[in-house]
Write a protein that holds these residues in place. Structure first.
Motif, short mmCIF file in Angstrom:
data_model
loop_
_atom_site.label_atom_id
_atom_site.label_comp_id
_atom_site.label_asym_id
_atom_site.label_seq_id
_atom_site.Cartn_x
_atom_site.Cartn_y
_atom_site.Cartn_z
N SER A 225 0.85 -1.20 0.08
CA SER A 225 -0.13 -0.11 0.12
C SER A 225 0.90 1.26 -0.13
O SER A 225 0.40 2.40 -0.41
N GLY A 226 1.91 1.13 0.39
CA GLY A 226 2.84 2.40 0.36
C GLY A 226 3.45 2.61 -0.89
O GLY A 226 4.00 3.85 -1.24
N ARG A 227 3.65 1.54 -1.80
CA ARG A 227 4.23 1.67 -3.00
C ARG A 227 5.64 2.36 -2.83
O ARG A 227 6.20 2.73 -3.83
N ARG A 271 13.11 5.07 -1.83
CA ARG A 271 13.08 6.34 -2.83
C ARG A 271 12.21 7.52 -1.83
O ARG A 271 10.92 7.78 -2.38
N ILE A 272 12.42 7.36 -0.73
CA ILE A 272 11.83 8.57 0.20
C ILE A 272 13.06 9.24 0.88
O ILE A 272 14.02 8.66 1.01
N PRO A 273 12.79 10.56 1.25
CA PRO A 273 14.00 11.17 1.93
C PRO A 273 14.18 10.37 3.36
O PRO A 273 13.33 10.07 4.06
N SER B 109 0.41 8.00 -5.11
CA SER B 109 1.92 7.43 -4.68
C SER B 109 2.66 7.86 -5.56
O SER B 109 3.84 7.11 -5.59
N ARG B 111 5.95 9.61 -7.30
CA ARG B 111 7.07 10.18 -6.70
C ARG B 111 7.67 11.24 -7.36
O ARG B 111 8.63 11.88 -6.94
N LYS B 130 4.50 11.40 -2.91
CA LYS B 130 5.68 11.39 -2.52
C LYS B 130 6.83 12.20 -2.99
O LYS B 130 6.45 13.04 -3.93
N GLU B 131 8.14 12.52 -2.63
CA GLU B 131 9.19 13.09 -3.35
C GLU B 131 10.31 12.42 -3.15
O GLU B 131 10.35 11.86 -1.76
N TYR B 132 11.29 12.45 -3.73
CA TYR B 132 12.61 12.01 -3.37
C TYR B 132 13.70 12.42 -4.35
O TYR B 132 13.63 12.52 -5.39
N HIS B 133 14.90 12.77 -3.49
CA HIS B 133 16.05 13.71 -4.13
C HIS B 133 15.41 14.78 -5.14
O HIS B 133 14.66 15.54 -4.69
#
Lengths: 504, 250
Positions: A225-227, A271-273, B109, B111, B130-133
């Protein structure tokens, strides 16, 4: 912080006659039970912190340490036992949800121990597996209703296009354990063991670590669910893709990896901070129905160009059979069912010990239902959650599973002593910790050897049990409940399990 | 003959094609090196551009089905028509531009990447963004959206312009419920917010992002950018990046 009213759970003793004050225990214990006191050159013990993991005992060169459960009991009371009292005290001190780890530890949900296997005597001779071939190879995936075969001059040609399958050399796989719940050394150990045994490792919802790419042919990737860490290359990398709907240890709820556990390494694969909470919502927000599930199954199939099987994993709950019937219609190739004794890196105690049903019941009822509907061939069944031995593997296959998932057994092979403290991130055996100074306690080369040994041992035992029954192929055992008899079970329980009482 | 030159568009007629057949054609066109693909007569086929990578332009006429651009990583998809549910599901990078309205859970979801919606969006738009770098997804809604906008948001930006509102009040309630990262910027008010968010003034960086996004919106769909930019905006951000931090007893 309120003063704790709880007595230490364990008493820790050091035999000062043999102790050389080498400080191995101080180094080995990650819960800070031991400390070195310069004054008097001695080891101080803070036993309230002890979790009974035995790391210190095993690594004490003089074997000077002993741990025993604290003999002080509360007044005997069948209702208000020690665990209940301690849990209440803990919550009165903190006001939180009681968190725990590993699988349900209550005695009353086990059916494996009440099922007995058959063996051949006189008629239908038993087979010696050392001298005769025994077939454990298992193909997981959807099987066609029928084949159309075209004839030409030479060889017949199969016209039916088969769905993609997973090929297992033995019907055992490693259940989902994400990077975060365990560290990369554990994941790599399992990957090596999966490759050498011709089986698969599920890496859970935590992304694919670059180190694992070389083993990707034996890796099942998960979409939950969080992908987290789910992208095109990730889906393409694995041998199969698993959609996680639920987990046996915590059916119906999501989870979250707290920010302090999101290290740079975890950040990269998820892939999250780094430092942010990773929340996995309770439902998948694009799945509110079987039709929606079908949509995600096909989204994954389209993205991977129908090249690999899609697994749907659910927790074993009261209406598993009806849900499984829906999952068959969703177009999934494999259904994984996780029983209530299934393990976890962290779950609320109340969920772990009260929600769901035992895997034996779930597999039996799902297999029965899918057979009745004439769709059992369209889907393979993986059973997980509480498989402890080769006989458990054997019995669950006889109840209707195609293969099984194990995780606790694999962790025990690597050192785990089931102290149920995974959620603290301090695992002294270096398994469920992200701390690089502790995780080096797992050496993938050595740990994978232990896991491989376990799989080999179980495989040999499965062949022995098969041979004893006079069966030479695991296929002939699947759903073959005539080989099982129940003991100490009610008529109703036996009806659901589809077995007769012992002696009948 | 179908044109195969990179400078002209590769045409696909989706009429009477199943989802699977249509997507096979799209993937083949991409494999053959086509950079511009136009699909017409689209009527509900799902998963268009699923998992497609690279700088490909896909022009869609008609109404694409659910999961448009799921797992997409790079392409620019323009839809001349309305969109359905879960557009840009778990998208990594790319652009989706919808000349119309869209259904529920747009951008779930994701990113990275951009989603521009000319009109309105349904429920749970931007859930768990989300976000990433270097990746930071952005969803721009020209009209309004329904409840649970930006639910569970962990990063990225949602900008809702309310261009079609007469009273400046969006019907959406529970905006930003469970939000623990990212930013929602609103033109107008919403009916209600989640308890995890608080309202702030825009800072310089926000203003720069809004200006950039509105100009881009105007480029796609045409609007009086200066008029829009002249109005009042407000920003919703999470109170805490750890809304579930204090729940457990170890």
């Amino acid at each position: 912080m309120l003063k704790s009213h709880r007595l230490p759970e364990f008493n820790v003793y050091i035999d000062t006659d043999t102790c050389t004050v080498c400080k191995a225990c101080v180094i080995q214990c990650t819960f800070d039970v031991f400390s070195y006191e310069k004054v008097g050159n001695m080891i101080e013990i803070e036993e309230s912190k002890c979790v009974d993991c035995h790391r210190c005992m095993i690594f004490c060169p003089e074997k000077s340490i002993s741990i025993i459960p604290n003999p002080v009991q509360y007044r005997a009371n069948a209702s208000w036992n020690k665990e209940i009292i301690h849990n209440i005290m803990k919550q009165a001190e903190s006001g939180g949800i009681l968190l725990t780890a590993m699988g349900c530890d209550k005695p009353n949900f086990n059916y494996f121990d009440k099922l007995l296997l058959n063996a051949s005597q006189v008629t239908n001779p038993s087979i010696d597996p050392i001298r005769e071939p025994m077939e454990l190879r298992t193909y997981l995936g959807s099987k066609s209703d029928m084949f159309t075969i075209a004839e030409n001059d030479k060889d017949p040609i199969i016209e039916t296009s088969e769905s993609p399958h997973l090929l297992l050399e033995t019907p055992i796989m490693f259940s989902a354990m994400s990077l975060g719940s365990v560290n990369i050394n554990v994941q790599e150990s399992l990957a090596i063991a999966a490759v050498s045994n011709g089986i698969y490792q599920n890496i859970g919802e935590g992304g694919l670590h670059p180190k694992l790419k070389q083993y990707a042919n034996h890796i099942i990737v998960q979409v939950a669910s969080g992908r987290y860490g789910v992208h095109k290359e990730y889906l393409d990398a694995g041998a199969a893709v698993e959609i996680k709907i639920g987990q046996g240890a915590k059916p119906g709820i999501g989870g979250h990896l707290p920010g302090e556990k999101i290290t740079e390494e975890i950040s990269e694969t998820r892939r999250i901070p780094a430092g942010t909470d990773a929340i996995s919502p309770a439902p998948q927000h694009d799945i509110y129905s079987i039709e929606d599930l079908s949509q995600l199954v096909h989204a994954i199939k389209e993205t991977t160009e129908y090249s690999k099987p899609v697994i749907v994993k659910i927790a074993a709950v009261h209406n598993s059979a009806a849900i499984a019937s829906g999952i068959v219609r969703s177009g999934a190739d494999i259904i994984a069912i996780d029983g209530m004794r299934g393990s976890t890196g962290a779950a609320p105690l109340v969920m772990r010990d009260n929600v769901g049903i035992p895997i034996e019941m779930a597999i039996a009822s799902v297999d029965t239902r899918l057979n009745k509907e004439g769709v059992r061939n369209k889907i393979s069944i993986i059973a997980g959650g509480g498989i402890r031995s080769s006989s458990d593997v054997f019995k669950i296959i006889a109840l209707g599973a195609d293969a099984c998932y194990i995780s606790t057994a694999a962790l025990i092979a690597m050192g785990c002593t089931v102290c149920q403290k995974c959620h603290t991130g301090k695992c002294p055996w270096g398994l469920t910790t992200m701390n690089p100074a502790i995780s080096i306690r797992i050496n993938p080369k050595m740990a994978s050897k232990r896991v491989s040994n376990l799989i080999r041992g179980w495989t040999l035992e499965i062949k022995d049990m098969l041979g004893g029954m006079g069966i030479n192929s695991i296929e002939s055992l699947r759903g073959n409940r005539h080989q099982l008899r129940g003991i100490g079970l009610s008529d109703h329980e036996m009806e659901i399990l589809g077995v007769r009482p012992a002696g009948s | 003959m179908e044109p195969k030159n990179n400078r002209s568009k590769f045409m696909i007629d989706a009429k009477n094609l199943t989802t699977r057949k249509l997507n096979e054609k799209v993937r083949k066109a991409v494999r053959d090196g086509n950079k511009q693909i136009a699909i017409h007569n689209v009527m509900g086929q799902r998963y268009i551009a699923a998992g497609i990578q690279g700088l490909i332009e896909i022009d869609i006429t008609g109404i694409p089905g659910n999961d448009l651009g799921v797992f997409m990583d790079g392409p620019k998809v323009v839809v001349h028509g309305n969109g359905q549910d879960v557009i840009g599901n778990t998208m990594n990078a790319g652009e989706i531009i919808i000349h119309g309205d869209v259904g529920d859970i747009t951008g779930m979801s994701a990113r990275g990447g951009k989603i521009y919606i000319q009109g309105n969006a349904g429920y749970r738009t931007g859930v768990h963004l989300k976000e990433y770098h270097g990746l930071r997804p952005i969803i721009v809604i020209g009209g309004t959206a329904q409840d649970f906008l930006g639910e569970y948001m962990a990063g990225g930006l949602i900008l809702m312009l309310g261009l079609n509102l007469s009273d400046g009040i969006h019907n959406a309630d529970y905006v930003g419920t469970g939000m623990h990262g990212g930013t929602i910027i609103l033109r107008g008010d919403v009916r209600g917010m989640g308890r995890e968010v608080e309202v702030h003034q825009l800072d310089q960086e926000d203003n720069r992002l809004v200006e950039q996004a509105v100009l881009e919106y105007s480029k796609h769909f045409g609007c009086r950018a200066d008029e829009v930019l002249g109005s009042k905006f407000k920003k919703l951000i999470p109170i805490s990046t750890r809304p579930y931090g204090n729940l457990y007893s170890y």
